[in-house]
Design a protein around this motif. Structure first.
Motif, PDB file in Angstrom:
ATOM      1  N   ALA A  11       1.501   6.723  -6.815  1.00  0.00           N
ATOM      2  CA  ALA A  11       0.422   7.659  -7.128  1.00  0.00           C
ATOM      3  C   ALA A  11       0.857   9.100  -6.860  1.00  0.00           C
ATOM      4  CB  ALA A  11      -0.824   7.312  -6.308  1.00  0.00           C
ATOM      5  N   GLY A  12       1.582   9.312  -5.772  1.00  0.00           N
ATOM      6  CA  GLY A  12       2.085  10.655  -5.459  1.00  0.00           C
ATOM      7  C   GLY A  12       3.056  11.150  -6.513  1.00  0.00           C
ATOM      8  N   LEU A  13       3.959  10.280  -6.974  1.00  0.00           N
ATOM      9  CA  LEU A  13       4.894  10.670  -8.025  1.00  0.00           C
ATOM     10  C   LEU A  13       4.177  10.932  -9.346  1.00  0.00           C
ATOM     11  CD1 LEU A  13       7.953   8.342  -7.344  1.00  0.00           C
ATOM     12  CD2 LEU A  13       7.833  10.817  -7.099  1.00  0.00           C
ATOM     13  N   ALA A  14       3.110  10.181  -9.609  1.00  0.00           N
ATOM     14  CA  ALA A  14       2.351  10.391 -10.841  1.00  0.00           C
ATOM     15  C   ALA A  14       1.664  11.758 -10.824  1.00  0.00           C
ATOM     16  CB  ALA A  14       1.320   9.286 -11.027  1.00  0.00           C
ATOM     17  N   LEU A  15       1.358  12.264  -9.649  1.00  0.00           N
ATOM     18  CA  LEU A  15       0.710  13.575  -9.549  1.00  0.00           C
ATOM     19  C   LEU A  15       1.708  14.724  -9.481  1.00  0.00           C
ATOM     20  CD1 LEU A  15      -2.222  12.891  -7.088  1.00  0.00           C
ATOM     21  CD2 LEU A  15      -2.372  13.422  -9.515  1.00  0.00           C
ATOM     22  N   VAL A  16       2.680  14.631  -8.583  1.00  0.00           N
ATOM     23  CA  VAL A  16       3.556  15.770  -8.314  1.00  0.00           C
ATOM     24  C   VAL A  16       5.015  15.516  -8.672  1.00  0.00           C
ATOM     25  CG1 VAL A  16       2.086  16.704  -6.505  1.00  0.00           C
ATOM     26  CG2 VAL A  16       3.882  15.084  -5.908  1.00  0.00           C
ATOM     27  N   GLY A  17       5.320  14.444  -9.333  1.00  0.00           N
ATOM     28  CA  GLY A  17       6.695  14.148  -9.718  1.00  0.00           C
ATOM     29  C   GLY A  17       7.183  15.053 -10.840  1.00  0.00           C
ATOM     30  N   PRO A  18       8.445  14.912 -11.230  1.00  0.00           N
ATOM     31  CA  PRO A  18       9.006  15.781 -12.273  1.00  0.00           C
ATOM     32  C   PRO A  18       8.322  15.623 -13.628  1.00  0.00           C
ATOM     33  CG  PRO A  18      10.555  14.054 -11.668  1.00  0.00           C
ATOM     34  CD  PRO A  18       9.413  13.965 -10.709  1.00  0.00           C
ATOM     35  N   LEU A  36       0.826  -1.196   0.000  1.00  0.00           N
ATOM     36  CA  LEU A  36       0.000   0.000   0.000  1.00  0.00           C
ATOM     37  C   LEU A  36       0.867   1.256   0.000  1.00  0.00           C
ATOM     38  CD1 LEU A  36      -2.801   1.298   0.168  1.00  0.00           C
ATOM     39  CD2 LEU A  36      -2.593   1.177   2.665  1.00  0.00           C
ATOM     40  N   PHE A  37       1.912   1.260   0.803  1.00  0.00           N
ATOM     41  CA  PHE A  37       2.840   2.389   0.837  1.00  0.00           C
ATOM     42  C   PHE A  37       3.487   2.605  -0.530  1.00  0.00           C
ATOM     43  CE2 PHE A  37       7.181   3.987   1.460  1.00  0.00           C
ATOM     44  CZ  PHE A  37       6.889   5.218   2.027  1.00  0.00           C
ATOM     45  N   PHE A  38       3.908   1.517  -1.160  1.00  0.00           N
ATOM     46  CA  PHE A  38       4.532   1.592  -2.483  1.00  0.00           C
ATOM     47  C   PHE A  38       3.552   2.151  -3.520  1.00  0.00           C
ATOM     48  CE2 PHE A  38       5.699  -0.453  -6.544  1.00  0.00           C
ATOM     49  CZ  PHE A  38       6.955   0.103  -6.694  1.00  0.00           C
ATOM     50  N   LEU A  39       2.313   1.688  -3.485  1.00  0.00           N
ATOM     51  CA  LEU A  39       1.309   2.184  -4.424  1.00  0.00           C
ATOM     52  C   LEU A  39       0.991   3.662  -4.187  1.00  0.00           C
ATOM     53  CD1 LEU A  39      -1.144  -0.841  -4.636  1.00  0.00           C
ATOM     54  CD2 LEU A  39       0.405  -0.008  -6.404  1.00  0.00           C
TER      55      LEU A  39
END
Length: 103
Positions: free
Chosen positions: A28-35, A21-24
């Motif tokens: 998801a966080g990187l897909a939103l606010v990643g580079p 769950l942490f990995f997912l």
């Protein structure tokens, strides 16, 4: 005794599920606010527009310089441009001439 053997397995399963769950959530966080995420698309689009504008300006400047180089070709130099450069760079002019600098 079976309870003791099943409880560690349940604890391991919960740890594995929590890690998954942490990995997912991290993905998801990187897909939103990643580079290269969703929020970076607008900024990247803005930067692309700025770079295209700068490219247009640099292309125009390059074309102007290529024209001046062509006019200064030793085989057929433009007399007006050569005279302008001699007067401007070497401060060579006739006594009866008046030099007006337009900057």
């Amino acid at each position: 005794m079976k309870k003791f053997h099943s409880e560690p397995k349940i604890a391991r399963d919960r740890i594995a599920e929590g890690a998954a769950l942490f990995f997912l959530l991290m993905l998801a966080g990187l897909a939103l606010v990643g580079p290269s995420g969703l929020l970076a698309w607008g900024e990247n689009r803005h930067l692309l527009a700025e770079h295209r504008q700068e490219l247009k300006l640099l292309s125009a400047e390059r074309d102007e310089l290529l024209n001046r180089v062509a006019l200064l070709d030793p085989r057929h130099t433009d007399a007006d441009l050569a005279g302008e450069l001699v007067r401007k760079d070497l401060n060579v002019f006739h006594p009866d001439e008046m030099v007006m600098l337009l900057n």
